[in-house]
Design a protein around this motif. Structure first.
Motif, PDB file in Angstrom:
ATOM      1  N   HIS A  37       0.466  -0.737  -0.238  1.00 58.48           N
ATOM      2  CA  HIS A  37       0.329   0.123   0.022  1.00 58.48           C
ATOM      3  C   HIS A  37       0.892   0.709   0.325  1.00 58.48           C
ATOM      4  O   HIS A  37       1.690   1.045   1.160  1.00 58.48           O
ATOM      5  CB  HIS A  37      -1.117   0.229   1.407  1.00 58.48           C
ATOM      6  CG  HIS A  37      -1.691   1.732   1.437  1.00 58.48           C
ATOM      7  ND1 HIS A  37      -2.019   2.099   1.628  1.00 58.48           N
ATOM      8  CD2 HIS A  37      -3.225   1.226   0.887  1.00 58.48           C
ATOM      9  CE1 HIS A  37      -2.414   3.389   1.308  1.00 58.48           C
ATOM     10  NE2 HIS A  37      -3.781   2.014   0.812  1.00 58.48           N
ATOM     11  N   SER A  70      -6.094  -4.782   8.369  1.00 61.01           N
ATOM     12  CA  SER A  70      -5.770  -4.182   7.091  1.00 61.01           C
ATOM     13  C   SER A  70      -6.116  -4.550   5.786  1.00 61.01           C
ATOM     14  O   SER A  70      -6.433  -4.369   4.423  1.00 61.01           O
ATOM     15  CB  SER A  70      -4.267  -5.494   6.871  1.00 61.01           C
ATOM     16  OG  SER A  70      -4.841  -6.974   7.037  1.00 61.01           O
ATOM     17  N   ALA A  73      -7.063  -0.842   3.360  1.00 66.01           N
ATOM     18  CA  ALA A  73      -4.957  -0.998   2.721  1.00 66.01           C
ATOM     19  C   ALA A  73      -5.319  -2.360   1.905  1.00 66.01           C
ATOM     20  O   ALA A  73      -4.921  -1.818   0.339  1.00 66.01           O
ATOM     21  CB  ALA A  73      -4.278  -1.741   4.465  1.00 66.01           C
ATOM     22  N   GLU A  76      -7.429  -0.331  -1.353  1.00 64.62           N
ATOM     23  CA  GLU A  76      -6.800   0.346  -2.162  1.00 64.62           C
ATOM     24  C   GLU A  76      -6.131   0.032  -2.493  1.00 64.62           C
ATOM     25  O   GLU A  76      -4.910   1.034  -3.826  1.00 64.62           O
ATOM     26  CB  GLU A  76      -6.131   1.599  -0.843  1.00 64.62           C
ATOM     27  CG  GLU A  76      -7.548   2.012  -0.542  1.00 64.62           C
ATOM     28  CD  GLU A  76      -7.643   3.367   1.311  1.00 64.62           C
ATOM     29  OE1 GLU A  76      -6.139   3.151   1.412  1.00 64.62           O
ATOM     30  OE2 GLU A  76      -7.934   2.983   1.794  1.00 64.62           O
ATOM     31  N   ALA A  77      -5.193  -0.646  -1.589  1.00 67.90           N
ATOM     32  CA  ALA A  77      -3.243  -1.246  -2.899  1.00 67.90           C
ATOM     33  C   ALA A  77      -4.336  -2.048  -3.952  1.00 67.90           C
ATOM     34  O   ALA A  77      -4.969  -2.550  -4.315  1.00 67.90           O
ATOM     35  CB  ALA A  77      -3.099  -2.370  -2.083  1.00 67.90           C
TER      36      ALA A  77
END
Length: 178
Positions: A37, A70, A73, A76-77
């Motif tokens: 991320h 997580s 993240a 969004e990664a």
């Protein structure tokens, strides 16, 4: 079994612990799902909720708890990697199954070797297989989020044996039958 005319009309309350115990009777492989991320850095979780979805296009999925630190993240990664563990990689599974010192478990990576995949997701060395994925879709799934990825690259090695999980314990392959 409760019966009804439509799925929405079926009302059955299951004991969550009993349900979890029954699910534990389905033997699974063990994976570590990783991502990179831009702000959170490297993230990784142990997951046995991995499955193939489609050969054309090549799609796989895993699920992650809505309460996982997580989760945002991972969502969004740009992509993620599913690393299928060997029976001698139990320590990696344990390492990535726990929460870390910081919000996203950054200390999990201390001393862990990896190679960045196409989207920066760590590919762990010496695994049975690694699937480097681009996010394809995500779905709400009760108390989990189902994340589908399009496999853009992969590596695998058929030598060795996978790490398995059954009945709440790590296992290895038994004798071949049939």
């Amino acid at each position: 079994m409760a019966q009804g005319s439509a799925a929405g009309s079926v009302k059955q309350v299951l004991d969550p612990l009993r349900f979890r115990g029954a699910l534990g009777l389905f033997a699974t492989g063990v994976t570590v799902v990783t991502a990179s991320h831009p702000e959170a850095g490297l993230i990784g979780i142990t997951a046995n909720s991995f499955s193939s979805v489609s050969l054309d296009p090549p799609l796989v999925l895993f699920s992650i708890a809505n309460t996982a630190r997580s989760l945002s993240a991972f969502l969004e990664a740009p992509g993620f990697c599913v690393n299928v563990l060997r029976k001698d990689q139990r320590a990696l599974s344990v390492r990535f199954s726990r929460q870390g010192n910081n919000k996203l478990g950054g200390n999990k990576w201390e001393g862990v070797d990896y190679t960045p995949g196409r989207f920066g997701a760590p590919i762990l060395p010496n695994t049975m297989a690694a699937f480097d994925c681009l996010h394809h879709a995500q779905y709400e799934g009760g108390d989990h989020r189902i994340i589908v990825g399009r496999v853009v690259d992969m590596e695998h090695n058929v030598e060795g044996e996978p790490l398995l999980f059954f009945g709440g314990r790590y296992r290895a392959l038994g004798e071949e039958i049939g």
